[in-house]
Design an enzyme around this catalytic site. Structure first.
Site, PDB file in Angstrom:
ATOM      1  N   TYR A 109      47.136  38.588  36.902  1.00 51.59           N
ATOM      2  CA  TYR A 109      48.111  37.530  36.625  1.00 51.59           C
ATOM      3  C   TYR A 109      49.127  37.376  37.746  1.00 51.59           C
ATOM      4  O   TYR A 109      50.016  36.529  37.660  1.00 51.59           O
ATOM      5  CB  TYR A 109      48.879  37.829  35.333  1.00 51.59           C
ATOM      6  CG  TYR A 109      48.056  37.630  34.098  1.00 51.59           C
ATOM      7  CD1 TYR A 109      46.962  38.454  33.848  1.00 51.59           C
ATOM      8  CD2 TYR A 109      48.354  36.629  33.192  1.00 51.59           C
ATOM      9  CE1 TYR A 109      46.189  38.284  32.708  1.00 51.59           C
ATOM     10  CE2 TYR A 109      47.591  36.453  32.057  1.00 51.59           C
ATOM     11  CZ  TYR A 109      46.514  37.278  31.826  1.00 51.59           C
ATOM     12  OH  TYR A 109      45.754  37.105  30.700  1.00 51.59           O
ATOM     13  N   ASP A 137      37.421  48.204  25.732  1.00 51.66           N
ATOM     14  CA  ASP A 137      36.430  47.623  24.819  1.00 51.66           C
ATOM     15  C   ASP A 137      36.303  48.461  23.549  1.00 51.66           C
ATOM     16  O   ASP A 137      36.246  47.940  22.434  1.00 51.66           O
ATOM     17  CB  ASP A 137      35.065  47.436  25.514  1.00 51.66           C
ATOM     18  CG  ASP A 137      34.676  48.587  26.411  1.00 51.66           C
ATOM     19  OD1 ASP A 137      35.552  49.415  26.726  1.00 51.66           O
ATOM     20  OD2 ASP A 137      33.506  48.684  26.799  1.00 51.66           O
ATOM     21  N   ASP A 150      46.887  40.848  27.001  1.00 50.63           N
ATOM     22  CA  ASP A 150      46.776  39.459  26.580  1.00 50.63           C
ATOM     23  C   ASP A 150      45.727  39.338  25.473  1.00 50.63           C
ATOM     24  O   ASP A 150      45.984  38.791  24.400  1.00 50.63           O
ATOM     25  CB  ASP A 150      46.366  38.608  27.800  1.00 50.63           C
ATOM     26  CG  ASP A 150      46.638  37.134  27.573  1.00 50.63           C
ATOM     27  OD1 ASP A 150      47.106  36.775  26.485  1.00 50.63           O
ATOM     28  OD2 ASP A 150      46.380  36.338  28.486  1.00 50.63           O
ATOM     29  N   LYS A 203      40.563  50.026  31.485  1.00 50.21           N
ATOM     30  CA  LYS A 203      39.128  49.904  31.736  1.00 50.21           C
ATOM     31  C   LYS A 203      38.831  50.718  33.003  1.00 50.21           C
ATOM     32  O   LYS A 203      38.179  50.261  33.941  1.00 50.21           O
ATOM     33  CB  LYS A 203      38.836  48.409  31.904  1.00 50.21           C
ATOM     34  CG  LYS A 203      37.414  47.995  31.850  1.00 50.21           C
ATOM     35  CD  LYS A 203      36.794  48.046  30.467  1.00 50.21           C
ATOM     36  CE  LYS A 203      35.305  47.816  30.608  1.00 50.21           C
ATOM     37  NZ  LYS A 203      34.471  48.519  29.688  1.00 50.21           N
TER      38      LYS A 203
END
Ligand code: NAP
Length: 417
Positions: A159, A283, A307, A229
């Protein structure tokens, strides 16, 4: 900035200023709190929120002195610009503020005022509590199992806006550098390519994780989970996890214990009131929120994970219509609901003011007025469970009575008084 900045077009009310010393907000009993009503339905929900927070302040022997500020459409009328310097200066000076939604036109026009405000004030943590209110319809069997708060890093990651469009000279230059100097040509297919950069810094990570741990300690939460991640993006998301653990290990002594230490060195024996810091891969985390909802408490994560995950968690407790939020910096708070300005309902006295009221709860907690915060939260929950609600909830429940925004606010305020 001078100690007392002067304001040309807005009035500073009587009352005292919230200050910040030694890492703590010092809050008087009669604080000046800036409020931006915002665009669209902001004008409907902001007065409703004020009424209820005023009632809670009064019931606990205090007084909020609201300082009305302008941004977006109302600012264009008064100042001929979208985000007047006075507005930014006032929030910087008075430290704790609340705002309604601001419209961002799609495509052409100006960039998001919300993003601009967060940047200018260095509000680096986006915070969203996610708990179920009795009476709100939810897709889950046991929505009450969720009682969580997410801390999303607000300033970096993909971002940060470091990206180049396919076909531009810049992207050709970046690609040349990557292929010729970094020898990663094998990873980029031939033909047009857009390229973005994902910066995750030690500085940005550590201050975010500190906020999350401080919140857990101050609010008797049991765990802080770093969501990343890092198995795939080792040097960005993996670094987020490692720096997060560094903060936990190096800055908090026995108050904070990592999951590994707990089992390897302490046999699962947890000192009283200690917070456990663990980590989960993003995940897996998304499915654990569905299957082991009650095990999660405070989550800290980089921008993109935050987000997705915070919206998804919001869906589990009944949608974004009632979801509160706040942006936090060092000694600075800007509370705001998650929803936007829903322009089609502007001025109809129709929409649900709960999200802004509950953002007010978060703001009150941040200034240490936990008693007033609890009054508001309990009153909103009792009102919703009574079935006397605004159209959005009314259409999803059996029976019930449909109220206007202002009627809903009157009844919530009455419950407090
Ligand atoms: P939105 O304003 O959140 O509205 C989408 C829908 O959500 C509404 O049509 C309504 O659904 C429901 N809704 C939102 N707030 C509600 C409330 N208080 N009570 C009841 N229902 C509510 O999203 P959008 O239409 O995508 O965005 C409109 C503008 O807001 C855009 O310019 C966007 O950029 C801006 N925005 C600002 C912020 C912010 O200031 N932080 C955040 C998000 C979006 P139904 O019609 O189905 O009842």
């Amino acid at each position: 900035m001078p100690e007392e900045p002067s304001f040309d077009r807005v009035e500073v009310p009587a009352g005292s200023r919230i200050t910040y010393e030694d890492g703590e907000l010092d809050v008087p009993e009669d604080p000046i709190i800036p409020v931006i009503y915002g665009d669209g339905i902001g004008k409907d929900v902001a007065p409703a929120m004020r009424k209820v927070l005023d009632e809670a302040a009064q019931a606990t022997g205090r007084e909020i002195n609201w300082m009305r500020l302008y941004a977006g459409e109302s600012a264009r009328e008064a100042y001929d610009e979208n985000l007047p310097q006075e507005t930014v200066d006032a929030i910087r000076h008075f430290r704790v503020a609340i705002k309604g939604p601001l419209t961002t036109p799609v495509g052409a026009g100006f960039r998001s005022l919300n993003v601009a405000l967060r940047k200018k004030l260095d509000l680096y943590a986006n915070v969203r509590p996610t708990y179920h209110l009795e009476g709100i319809p939810s897709p889950m069997k046991n929505p009450e199992q969720m009682d969580m708060i997410t801390f999303r890093e607000n300033t970096e990651d993909v971002y940060a806006g470091i990206e180049w469009e396919a076909g531009s000279d810049e992207v050709d230059e970046v690609k040349r550098f990557l292929v010729e100097e970094m020898d990663v040509g094998d990873s980029i297919h031939d033909g047009p390519v857009g390229i973005g950069v994902k910066p995750i810094t030690e500085f940005g990570t550590k201050r975010l994780v500190r906020q999350a741990i401080d919140y857990a300690l101050e609010n008797d939460r049991d765990t802080v989970t770093l969501v990343h991640k890092g198995n795939i993006m080792k040097f960005t998301e993996g670094a987020f996890r490692d720096w997060g653990y560094e903060v936990a290990n190096e800055e908090y002594g026995d108050e904070v214990i990592t999951e590994d230490t707990l089992w390897e060195e302490r046999d699962g024996e947890l000192p009283e009131d200690a917070v456990v810091v663990n980590d989960r891969i993003a995940d897996n985390m998304l499915q654990q929120l569905l299957t082991r909802t009650d095990q999660y408490d405070v989550l800290a994560m980089p921008n993109l994970n935050g987000d997705y995950l915070s919206d998804s968690a919001g869906g589990q407790i009944g949608g974004l219509g009632i979801a509160p939020g706040a942006n936090l910096g060092d000694g600075r708070v800007l509370a705001e609901p998650v929803h936007g300005s829903a322009p089609k309902y502007e001025g109809q006295d129709k929409v649900n003011p709960s999200a802004l009221m509950l953002s007010g709860v978060l703001m009150l907690e941040q200034i240490g007025w936990d008693d007033a915060a609890k009054l508001v939260r309990d009153a909103v929950e009792a009102q919703i469970s009574s079935g006397r609600v605004t159209y959005d909830i009314h259409r999803n429940i059996e029976g019930g009575t449909k109220l206007a925004t202002s009627e809903f606010a009157d009844e919530v305020a009455k419950r407090i008084s």
